[in-house]
Design a protein around this motif. Structure first.
Motif, mmCIF file in Angstrom:
data_model
loop_
_atom_site.group_PDB
_atom_site.id
_atom_site.type_symbol
_atom_site.label_atom_id
_atom_site.label_comp_id
_atom_site.label_asym_id
_atom_site.label_seq_id
_atom_site.Cartn_x
_atom_site.Cartn_y
_atom_site.Cartn_z
ATOM 1 N N ALA A 6 0.846 -1.198 0.000
ATOM 2 C CA ALA A 6 0.000 0.000 0.000
ATOM 3 C C ALA A 6 0.875 1.240 0.000
ATOM 4 N N GLU A 7 0.572 2.154 -0.903
ATOM 5 C CA GLU A 7 1.198 3.478 -0.877
ATOM 6 C C GLU A 7 0.049 4.433 -0.623
ATOM 7 N N LEU A 8 0.063 5.109 0.499
ATOM 8 C CA LEU A 8 -1.091 5.949 0.813
ATOM 9 C C LEU A 8 -0.741 7.072 1.777
ATOM 10 N N SER A 9 -1.622 8.055 1.808
ATOM 11 C CA SER A 9 -1.587 9.096 2.826
ATOM 12 C C SER A 9 -2.901 8.988 3.567
ATOM 13 N N ALA A 10 -2.873 9.294 4.849
ATOM 14 C CA ALA A 10 -4.126 9.223 5.591
ATOM 15 C C ALA A 10 -4.125 10.280 6.685
ATOM 16 N N SER A 11 -5.303 10.785 6.970
ATOM 17 C CA SER A 11 -5.423 11.661 8.128
ATOM 18 C C SER A 11 -6.593 11.179 8.971
ATOM 19 N N PHE A 12 -6.510 11.473 10.240
ATOM 20 C CA PHE A 12 -7.486 10.985 11.204
ATOM 21 C C PHE A 12 -8.082 12.161 11.931
ATOM 22 N N SER A 13 -9.371 12.111 12.118
ATOM 23 C CA SER A 13 -10.045 13.131 12.894
ATOM 24 C C SER A 13 -10.796 12.361 13.979
ATOM 25 N N ILE A 14 -10.394 12.569 15.225
ATOM 26 C CA ILE A 14 -10.871 11.704 16.308
ATOM 27 C C ILE A 14 -11.516 12.551 17.405
ATOM 28 N N THR A 15 -12.753 12.235 17.728
ATOM 29 C CA THR A 15 -13.456 12.947 18.794
ATOM 30 C C THR A 15 -13.198 12.222 20.114
ATOM 31 N N TYR A 16 -12.818 12.979 21.133
ATOM 32 C CA TYR A 16 -12.538 12.355 22.429
ATOM 33 C C TYR A 16 -13.086 13.222 23.544
ATOM 34 N N ASN A 17 -13.167 12.658 24.751
ATOM 35 C CA ASN A 17 -13.754 13.368 25.893
ATOM 36 C C ASN A 17 -12.678 14.098 26.698
ATOM 37 N N THR A 18 -12.988 15.315 27.074
ATOM 38 C CA THR A 18 -12.170 16.005 28.069
ATOM 39 C C THR A 18 -13.099 16.296 29.243
ATOM 40 N N SER A 19 -12.543 16.818 30.310
ATOM 41 C CA SER A 19 -13.399 17.087 31.474
ATOM 42 C C SER A 19 -14.409 18.188 31.160
ATOM 43 N N SER A 20 -14.131 19.012 30.132
ATOM 44 C CA SER A 20 -15.053 20.106 29.825
ATOM 45 C C SER A 20 -15.757 19.884 28.487
ATOM 46 N N GLY A 21 -16.011 18.626 28.119
ATOM 47 C CA GLY A 21 -16.741 18.365 26.882
ATOM 48 C C GLY A 21 -15.891 17.620 25.874
ATOM 49 N N THR A 22 -16.438 17.448 24.658
ATOM 50 C CA THR A 22 -15.701 16.682 23.651
ATOM 51 C C THR A 22 -14.827 17.604 22.819
ATOM 52 N N ARG A 23 -13.789 17.026 22.247
ATOM 53 C CA ARG A 23 -12.867 17.757 21.416
ATOM 54 C C ARG A 23 -12.491 16.878 20.231
ATOM 55 N N THR A 24 -11.985 17.492 19.189
ATOM 56 C CA THR A 24 -11.595 16.717 18.017
ATOM 57 C C THR A 24 -10.106 16.881 17.769
ATOM 58 N N ALA A 25 -9.417 15.763 17.650
ATOM 59 C CA ALA A 25 -7.986 15.791 17.358
ATOM 60 C C ALA A 25 -7.780 15.451 15.887
ATOM 61 N N SER A 26 -6.802 16.086 15.268
ATOM 62 C CA SER A 26 -6.473 15.779 13.877
ATOM 63 C C SER A 26 -5.039 15.284 13.817
ATOM 64 N N VAL A 27 -4.826 14.155 13.217
ATOM 65 C CA VAL A 27 -3.478 13.590 13.075
ATOM 66 C C VAL A 27 -3.319 13.094 11.646
ATOM 67 N N SER A 28 -2.115 13.145 11.140
ATOM 68 C CA SER A 28 -1.828 12.545 9.838
ATOM 69 C C SER A 28 -0.955 11.336 10.052
ATOM 70 N N LEU A 29 -1.046 10.395 9.122
ATOM 71 C CA LEU A 29 -0.168 9.236 9.175
ATOM 72 C C LEU A 29 1.242 9.746 8.894
ATOM 73 N N PRO A 30 2.167 9.647 9.860
ATOM 74 C CA PRO A 30 3.486 10.250 9.647
ATOM 75 C C PRO A 30 4.385 9.404 8.759
ATOM 76 N N ASP A 31 5.455 10.028 8.265
ATOM 77 C CA ASP A 31 6.438 9.321 7.439
ATOM 78 C C ASP A 31 7.064 8.149 8.179
#
Ligand SMILES: *[C@@H]1O[C@H](CO)[C@@H](O)[C@H](O)[C@H]1NC(C)=O
Ligand SMILES: *[C@@H]1O[C@H](CO)[C@@H](O)[C@H](O)[C@H]1NC(C)=O
Ligand SMILES: *[C@@H]1O[C@H](CO)[C@@H](O)[C@H](O)[C@H]1NC(C)=O
Ligand SMILES: *[C@@H]1O[C@H](CO)[C@@H](O)[C@H](O)[C@H]1NC(C)=O
Ligand SMILES: *[C@@H]1O[C@H](CO)[C@@H](O)[C@H](O)[C@H]1NC(C)=O
Ligand SMILES: *[C@@H]1O[C@H](CO)[C@@H](O)[C@H](O)[C@H]1NC(C)=O
Ligand SMILES: *[C@@H]1O[C@H](CO)[C@@H](O)[C@H](O)[C@H]1NC(C)=O
Ligand SMILES: *[C@@H]1O[C@H](CO)[C@@H](O)[C@H](O)[C@H]1NC(C)=O
Ligand SMILES: *[C@@H]1O[C@H](CO)[C@@H](O)[C@H](O)[C@H]1NC(C)=O
Ligand SMILES: *[C@@H]1O[C@H](CO)[C@@H](O)[C@H](O)[C@H]1NC(C)=O
Ligand SMILES: *[C@@H]1O[C@H](CO)[C@@H](O)[C@H](O)[C@H]1NC(C)=O
Ligand SMILES: *[C@@H]1O[C@H](CO)[C@@H](O)[C@H](O)[C@H]1NC(C)=O
Length: 413
Positions: A38-63
């Motif tokens: 597989a040759e690919l690029s990918a990014s992830f958008s992940i919703t998670y809980n914090t003590s003050s509500g939900t937040r969204t993290a963005s990560v890319s598949l690194p080299d």
């Protein structure tokens, strides 16, 4: 003559480096033979809980992503497991029915203790989410190719693949030369030719929404002081497959400030502003500060959208951008319209923009550093003024010389 191909290769390499989408190559082998590549690029958008509500993290598949050889396997249901960062994994499991192979399921594991990706998470668990409807399939002995983003939703996470070429149950050790092109790519490659020939005169172009209203957004830190300030008009320029029209369309969408909420986080070296419009559009900006050079820039933009006309929710992000460069202790200003290209199918137009993601004191913008376009526009009156002054000077000198000559002439007589 031989210079030409090598130059072309150089340009391709250059674009691969400059382009956001840095593809990683992943291979699963058994002995000497490769079963998945597989040759690919990918990014992830992940919703998670914090003590003050939900937040969204963005990560890319690194080299630095690698294949976990111990978990990956060949055989009847080959499995590719890629590991990246602090214990995050992405797994693709394949199956085939004799004529077609497909991704049977996608597994994402993310480690909430990784505070660089999940700041303020109220859990330190490793979360596993699975999607069994990935929609990646191709005839055996062909390479699946999809350069367009493909979003897969699993639990609270969205995985978006770009620039993807992959094959499982491979007959050789390299990707088969025959490509099976995904529907999204076919739509984008055929669209320009059809609009140029037949569709253009008959289909009315969607009406432009005009200049967006300028919004004021700010973030406060834990003790209530403003730590990030932004004023800007925002316009999304997105191409997507329309449900109503059953084809790829190019849409401009303005953000309406009084329907948009801001959230996010301020940090020492990274700050994120998340703008949410009516729960259907989430646009986030990540700014990065280099504490050595005391310069900051806009390093990431991500968009999640779930509009009614979409065939699949949009999830687009790029975390290796370099826009809006300025210095710590200053704000960045650009009154002219700027286009920030995020990925091939999504760019952001900004209008009358001023931001300061770091070092905000007294709830106000610090002195601004202007963008080049504004400086060029300011240059025009300066050049015109200088030219006029020069003209006046020339006329004056010519007059003085003329006077002196006639004076001298008068004396010789
Ligand atoms: C792999 O290739 C090497 C050299 O080409 C050969 O010596 C070895 O036997 C091969 N192993 C297998 C499992 O085929
Ligand atoms: C957030 O917390 C709620 C309540 O505990 C839970 O149901 C939900 O699954 C959590 N969400 C995530 C993304 O972990
Ligand atoms: C985390 O936060 C969510 C809501 O924000 C809450 O429902 C959940 O109970 C919290 N979990 C822990 C372990 O504190
Ligand atoms: C999760 O992240 C933490 C902190 O980065 C690390 O110590 C831990 O080993 C990681 N867990 C796994 C399973 O890799
Ligand atoms: C394999 O799956 C594809 C797609 O689902 C289907 O079109 C094809 O008929 C199947 N072939 C066999 C031999 O079952
Ligand atoms: C994923 O698909 C493979 C092959 O069909 C299957 O063996 C595996 O159990 C599936 N995994 C999950 C988590 O559903
Ligand atoms: C795929 O290619 C291999 C080797 O070239 C061949 O043995 C096999 O029959 C092919 N399979 C299909 C389904 O065409
Ligand atoms: C706000 O918090 C910072 C550290 O987080 C502290 O240095 C500062 O004094 C606090 N300001 C007020 C007004 O409490
Ligand atoms: C929107 O994006 C498309 C494709 O990148 C481009 O051709 C078009 O000029 C853009 N429109 C605006 C108004 O920015
Ligand atoms: C959408 O277009 C495709 C090909 O252009 C066609 O096969 C399909 O039937 C269309 N779907 C609908 C719902 O019109
Ligand atoms: C948003 O602003 C527009 C015009 O500025 C106004 O007509 C509209 O009522 C406002 N909507 C809300 C929800 O405040
Ligand atoms: C920060 O800036 C310095 C000096 O310009 C540079 O050498 C360094 O690579 C930069 N660091 C990062 C993480 O970009």
């Amino acid at each position: 003559m031989r210079v030409f191909p090598s130059l072309a290769a150089l340009f391709i390499a250059w674009f691969a480096v400059l382009g956001c989408t840095q593809a990683v190559t992943l291979e699963v082998k058994e002995g000497n033979s490769t079963c998945i590549k597989a040759e690919l690029s990918a990014s992830f958008s992940i919703t998670y809980n914090t003590s003050s509500g939900t937040r969204t993290a963005s990560v890319s598949l690194p080299d630095s992503t690698t294949v976990d050889a111990a978990s990956s396997s060949c055989g009847g249901s080959p499995w590719l497991v890629a590991v990246f960062g602090s214990g995050h994994t992405l797994g693709l499991s394949f199956s085939n029915n004799g004529s077609v192979y497909s991704v049977a399921n996608l597994t994402l594991q993310y480690n909430l203790s990784d505070t660089s990706v999940f700041p303020d998470a109220n859990s330190s668990d490793v979360v596993t989410v699975v999607s069994a409807s990935v929609g990646i399939w191709a005839p055996i002995n062909t390479t699946y190719r999809c350069l367009s983003p493909t979003a897969v939703t699993a639990g609270g996470a969205t995985v978006t693949f770009f620039d993807m070429r992959l094959e499982a149950y491979m007959p050789g050790n390299d990707l088969s030369p025959t490509e099976s092109v995904c529907v999204a790519d076919q739509a984008t490659t055929t669209a320009p030719t059809t609009t140029a020939s037949t569709a253009a005169p008959t289909t009315p172009q969607p009406t432009a929404p005009g200049t967006p209203e300028r919004g004021t957004y700010s973030l406060k830190d834990n003790n209530g002081t403003i730590c990030l300030l932004a004023q800007m008009g925002l316009q999304l320029n997105v191409s997507y497959v329309s449900q109503a029209q059953n084809k790829t369309v190019q849409e401009l969408l303005n953000l309406t400030p009084n329907l948009t909420n801001s959230s996010g986080s301020c940090g020492v070296s990274s700050a994120t502003l998340v703008l949410t419009q009516e729960q259907t559009t989430v646009l986030s900006f990540t700014f990065t500060l280099n504490s050595t050079s005391n310069k900051y820039h806009l390093s990431g933009i991500s968009l999640q959208a779930n509009w009614s006309d979409l065939t699949a929710p949009i999830s687009a992000s790029n975390n290796s951008l370099d826009y809006l460069r300025s210095t710590l202790g200053r704000s960045y200003m650009c009154n002219a319209e700027q286009t920030l290209v995020v990925i091939q199918t999504f760019s952001l137009n900004t209008f009358r923009l001023q931001v300061q993601p770091f070092g905000v004191t007294t709830n106000q913008f610090a002195t601004a550093e202007d963008c080049q376009m504004d400086q060029d526009q300011m240059l025009i009156p300066i050049i015109v003024g200088a030219a006029l002054a020069g003209l006046v000077l020339i006329v004056l000198i010519a007059y003085l010389i003329g006077r002196k000559r006639s004076h001298a002439g008068y004396q010789t007589i």
